[in-house]
Write an enzyme that holds these catalytic residues in place. Structure first.
Site, PDB file in Angstrom:
ATOM      1  N   GLY A 179     -37.831  16.607   2.998  1.00 33.55           N
ATOM      2  CA  GLY A 179     -37.978  15.639   1.906  1.00 33.55           C
ATOM      3  C   GLY A 179     -39.138  16.007   1.010  1.00 33.55           C
ATOM      4  CB  SER A 180     -40.793  14.108  -1.648  1.00 31.70           C
ATOM      5  OG  SER A 180     -41.103  12.937  -0.935  1.00 31.70           O
ATOM      6  CB  THR A 181     -45.029  17.337  -1.196  1.00 35.61           C
ATOM      7  OG1 THR A 181     -44.262  18.529  -1.357  1.00 35.61           O
ATOM      8  CG2 THR A 181     -46.419  17.702  -0.696  1.00 35.61           C
ATOM      9  CB  VAL A 183     -41.988  11.149   2.093  1.00 36.24           C
ATOM     10  CG1 VAL A 183     -41.471  10.572   3.395  1.00 36.24           C
ATOM     11  CG2 VAL A 183     -41.748  10.159   0.960  1.00 36.24           C
ATOM     12  N   GLY A 184     -43.772  13.680   3.202  1.00 37.97           N
ATOM     13  CA  GLY A 184     -44.124  14.613   4.291  1.00 37.97           C
ATOM     14  C   GLY A 184     -45.519  14.336   4.819  1.00 37.97           C
ATOM     15  CD  GLU A 201     -38.392  23.665   6.396  1.00 41.21           C
ATOM     16  OE1 GLU A 201     -38.714  24.094   5.269  1.00 41.21           O
ATOM     17  OE2 GLU A 201     -38.446  24.354   7.413  1.00 41.21           O
TER      18      GLU A 201
HETATM   19  N1  LIG Z   1     -37.589  22.207   1.939  1.00 43.18           N
HETATM   20  C1  LIG Z   1     -36.377  21.743   2.196  1.00 43.18           C
HETATM   21  O1  LIG Z   1     -35.677  22.223   3.071  1.00 43.18           O
HETATM   22  C2  LIG Z   1     -35.798  20.615   1.368  1.00 43.18           C
HETATM   23  C3  LIG Z   1     -34.422  20.420   1.338  1.00 43.18           C
HETATM   24  C4  LIG Z   1     -33.909  19.394   0.553  1.00 43.18           C
HETATM   25  C5  LIG Z   1     -34.754  18.571  -0.179  1.00 43.18           C
HETATM   26  N2  LIG Z   1     -36.088  18.774  -0.122  1.00 43.18           N
HETATM   27  C6  LIG Z   1     -37.000  17.937  -0.898  1.00 43.18           C
HETATM   28  O2  LIG Z   1     -36.636  16.561  -0.783  1.00 43.18           O
HETATM   29  C7  LIG Z   1     -37.029  15.862  -1.958  1.00 43.18           C
HETATM   30  C8  LIG Z   1     -35.889  15.035  -2.474  1.00 43.18           C
HETATM   31  O3  LIG Z   1     -35.364  14.216  -1.479  1.00 43.18           O
HETATM   32  P1  LIG Z   1     -35.767  12.668  -1.327  1.00 43.18           P
HETATM   33  O4  LIG Z   1     -36.058  12.111  -2.666  1.00 43.18           O
HETATM   34  O5  LIG Z   1     -34.721  12.021  -0.511  1.00 43.18           O
HETATM   35  O6  LIG Z   1     -37.099  12.799  -0.502  1.00 43.18           O
HETATM   36  P2  LIG Z   1     -37.962  11.633   0.157  1.00 43.18           P
HETATM   37  O7  LIG Z   1     -39.170  12.292   0.692  1.00 43.18           O
HETATM   38  O8  LIG Z   1     -38.136  10.496  -0.768  1.00 43.18           O
HETATM   39  O9  LIG Z   1     -37.045  11.088   1.356  1.00 43.18           O
HETATM   40  C9  LIG Z   1     -36.626  11.936   2.408  1.00 43.18           C
HETATM   41  C10 LIG Z   1     -36.293  11.080   3.625  1.00 43.18           C
HETATM   42  O10 LIG Z   1     -37.490  10.483   4.111  1.00 43.18           O
HETATM   43  C11 LIG Z   1     -37.289   9.095   4.319  1.00 43.18           C
HETATM   44  N3  LIG Z   1     -38.583   8.418   4.186  1.00 43.18           N
HETATM   45  C12 LIG Z   1     -39.133   7.869   3.098  1.00 43.18           C
HETATM   46  N4  LIG Z   1     -40.363   7.388   3.388  1.00 43.18           N
HETATM   47  C13 LIG Z   1     -40.596   7.659   4.697  1.00 43.18           C
HETATM   48  C14 LIG Z   1     -41.685   7.416   5.586  1.00 43.18           C
HETATM   49  N5  LIG Z   1     -42.805   6.809   5.180  1.00 43.18           N
HETATM   50  N6  LIG Z   1     -41.579   7.832   6.859  1.00 43.18           N
HETATM   51  C15 LIG Z   1     -40.481   8.475   7.286  1.00 43.18           C
HETATM   52  N7  LIG Z   1     -39.413   8.723   6.493  1.00 43.18           N
HETATM   53  C16 LIG Z   1     -39.468   8.304   5.207  1.00 43.18           C
HETATM   54  C17 LIG Z   1     -36.264   8.721   3.270  1.00 43.18           C
HETATM   55  O11 LIG Z   1     -35.651   7.503   3.605  1.00 43.18           O
HETATM   56  C18 LIG Z   1     -35.340   9.934   3.337  1.00 43.18           C
HETATM   57  O12 LIG Z   1     -34.422   9.805   4.398  1.00 43.18           O
HETATM   58  C19 LIG Z   1     -37.440  16.933  -2.945  1.00 43.18           C
HETATM   59  O13 LIG Z   1     -38.833  16.995  -2.994  1.00 43.18           O
HETATM   60  C20 LIG Z   1     -36.860  18.193  -2.353  1.00 43.18           C
HETATM   61  O14 LIG Z   1     -37.520  19.362  -2.753  1.00 43.18           O
HETATM   62  C21 LIG Z   1     -36.626  19.771   0.651  1.00 43.18           C
END
Ligand SMILES: NC(=O)c1ccc[n+]([C@@H]2O[C@H](COP(=O)([O-])OP(=O)(O)OC[C@H]3O[C@@H](n4cnc5c(N)ncnc54)[C@H](O)[C@@H]3O)[C@@H](O)[C@H]2O)c1
Length: 517
Positions: A179-181, A183-184, A201
């Site tokens: 997911g996003s940096t 939230v990571g 990731e």
């Molecule tokens: N590096 C990779 O392999 C990869 C692959 C696909 C997407 N991405 C990244 O993902 C992002 C887009 O996706 P998004 O908008 O769904 O990302 P996001 O970080 O908003 O959400 C990702 C997941 O995390 C969950 N989440 C949100 N807050 C959380 C928390 N506090 N604790 C635990 N989980 C939580 C969300 O519900 C979702 O299921 C982009 O930054 C993209 O680059 C990375």
């Protein structure tokens, strides 16, 4: 989970083959479901969701077992009588938190590797792609049932941040967060409390470097400049379609998406003209509408507005829109942002540093390889990268200097189609790997095991003079051993050996004398 942990590799492969068979027979439906949930055209779903998943499954079936079998390791000079190995045991329950951009792949990617490694899995799908996960979940349950595996081995859950947080802190043995940096960071911080290992990731902003190879093609002394000119334009013909796919596949909603195109000055105008020519003709609309489209809708609410804002801000600071650059109103009510080509972008602009995650091709000019590397690395992210040059050597030289987890030479993102390779980034793109040998082994506890190499010949014991209470010669004895095995010259080794023998002979009596007292 305990049952699956003991499943043979044959059974694990059978599970994957069952999945693969279903996927192959139902490709179109799988793509349609992904398109409805994410807005991407069918071809993008087939390409980015199904093809890579099939490759991953095929790789696991063919090579997975080899990489999870116990691996023998050298035991070193002093432990020559020992056999050493690493055993790969399942970690237990893997918790995967995934985003919405590839609804099918994002579920099947952690699923296939986690189960093949012998784990159970809980997947928290995105709140923006929950609908499709129900259908994909049924495929998984049916495949588990078909091979006689426990159907509750895989759980798919959905929800907002709280659900993700509950998974991280709820006792899983390893977390894969995609997911996003931002939230990571929250996930890593939550995992710190329970010391749960995390793979991160995160976002990306890949550099796509196109060299001109001018020295070769323009050298008047070169015997066949016609040929080299042809090769150079062939390189461009190769680079431009790949660049366009890197920018506009899935409407730019890719983690490993090319967001910064660095093109060397002599070919800059030709590259831009070619890219603009194609970008202008891209058809956009609902993915499953009546007319075929190249670019679909944006999935996440508000994302199209965010992209529009980033472009508008860049234009206000001096960037120039050559194609697109605006929101597109559509009777379907979907969110559309026009495929866009932007030049005159500088590293001071927000669009240079922030992940756009939309259909925007930023093209920047560079003069030499050093500048290309400097510009490419001038970014908080470091996921993928691509270098185009008809000199593979030059492309590799540039590639080695890029701060990125992955580099494709004369292509884009092909590292992910080679499923033996690890997938992941550096800097704000995260750490650790989820694919390849490294990713597969990462879903295991690498247990170190050491045993006697020749148990029928010699069983090792603590030498008498090191047994408690230790004798006076214990210290010189250990020093002698160290010199004997690690001395840098034969003389040192022999001197160590002499000390060991002397201690051994001399202290045997003393030790037994002490013990009898
Ligand atoms: N590096 C990779 O392999 C990869 C692959 C696909 C997407 N991405 C990244 O993902 C992002 C887009 O996706 P998004 O908008 O769904 O990302 P996001 O970080 O908003 O959400 C990702 C997941 O995390 C969950 N989440 C949100 N807050 C959380 C928390 N506090 N604790 C635990 N989980 C939580 C969300 O519900 C979702 O299921 C982009 O930054 C993209 O680059 C990375």
């Amino acid at each position: 989970m305990q049952i699956w942990k003991g499943a043979t590799f044959q059974k694990r492969k059978l599970f994957l083959k069952t999945l693969l068979k279903y996927i192959l027979q139902n490709q179109e439906e799988i793509c349609r479901v992904a398109s409805i949930d994410s807005g991407k055209p069918l071809v993008d779903a087939a390409f980015g969701e199904v093809m890579v998943t099939c490759e991953k499954i095929a790789w696991l079936i063919k090579e997975g077992e080899k990489h999870l079998r116990p691996e023998h390791r050298s035991s070193g000079a002093m432990m020559f009588y020992k056999a050493a190995r690493v055993e790969y045991h399942p970690v237990g329950v893997v918790g995967a938190i995934v985003p919405w951009n590839y609804p099918f792949h994002n579920v099947f990617n952690p699923l296939t590797a986690a189960l093949f490694a012998g784990n159970g899995l809980v997947i928290k799908v995105s709140e923006h792609a929950s609908w499709s996960s129900q259908y994909y979940g049924r495929i998984i349950s049916a495949a588990l049932q078909a091979v006689g595996a426990p159907v509750d081995l895989v759980q798919i859950v959905t929800g907002y941040a709280e659900a993700g947080n509950a998974l991280v802190t709820g006792g899983v043995d390893k977390v894969i967060f995609v997911g996003s940096t931002g939230v990571g960071r929250a996930v890593l911080s939550a995992a710190a409390h329970t010391l749960t290992p995390v793979v991160l990731e995160l976002g990306g902003k890949d550099a796509f470097i196109v060299c001109d190879d001018a020295d070769l093609s323009q050298a008047s002394s070169y015997p066949c400049s016609l040929l080299t000119n042809h090769l150079c334009s062939l390189q461009l013909r190769l680079a431009v379609p790949t660049a366009l796919r890197g920018a506009f596949q899935s409407c730019g909603q890719n983690c490993a998406g090319a967001e910064r195109f660095l093109v060397q000055a002599p070919v800059f105008d030709r590259f831009v003209d070619a890219a603009v020519g194609v970008a202008r003709r891209l058809r956009q609309g609902p993915a499953l509408g009546d007319v075929p489209v190249d670019c679909g809708a944006m999935c996440m609410p508000g994302l199209a507005d965010k992209v529009a804002h980033l472009v508008e801000e860049a234009v206000a600071d001096g960037a120039k829109v050559l194609v697109g650059g605006h929101l597109v109103a559509h009777e379907s009510g979907g969110q559309f942002y026009a495929p866009t080509v932007l030049v005159n972008v500088t590293p001071a602009m927000r669009i240079w540093r922030e992940e756009v995650f939309g259909p925007v091709m930023v093209i920047v000019r560079f003069s030499d390889d050093d500048e290309a590397v400097r510009l490419a690395n001038d970014c908080p992210f470091g996921l993928g990268s691509a270098v185009f040059s008809r000199s593979q050597r030059r492309a590799n030289d540039i590639g080695r200097r890029l701060q990125a987890g992955m580099t494709s030479i004369n292509d884009f993102a092909t590292t992910y189609m080679c499923q033996s390779l690890p997938f992941g980034g550096v800097k704000e793109s995260g750490f650790d790997r989820f694919a390849g040998i490294e990713g597969l082994r990462g879903l295991c506890v690498p247990k170190a095991v050491c045993e006697d190499r020749f148990p029928w010949l010699m069983r090792t014991d603590i030498p008498p003079l090191l047994q408690y209470p230790v004798g006076d010669a214990a210290f010189p004895f250990v020093c002698g051993l160290i010199s004997m095995f690690y001395g840098l010259s034969l003389r040192d080794n022999l001197s160590g050996l002499c000390t060991v023998i002397a201690c051994f002979l001399g202290v045997g009596k003393k030790a037994s004398h002490k013990k009898s007292k």
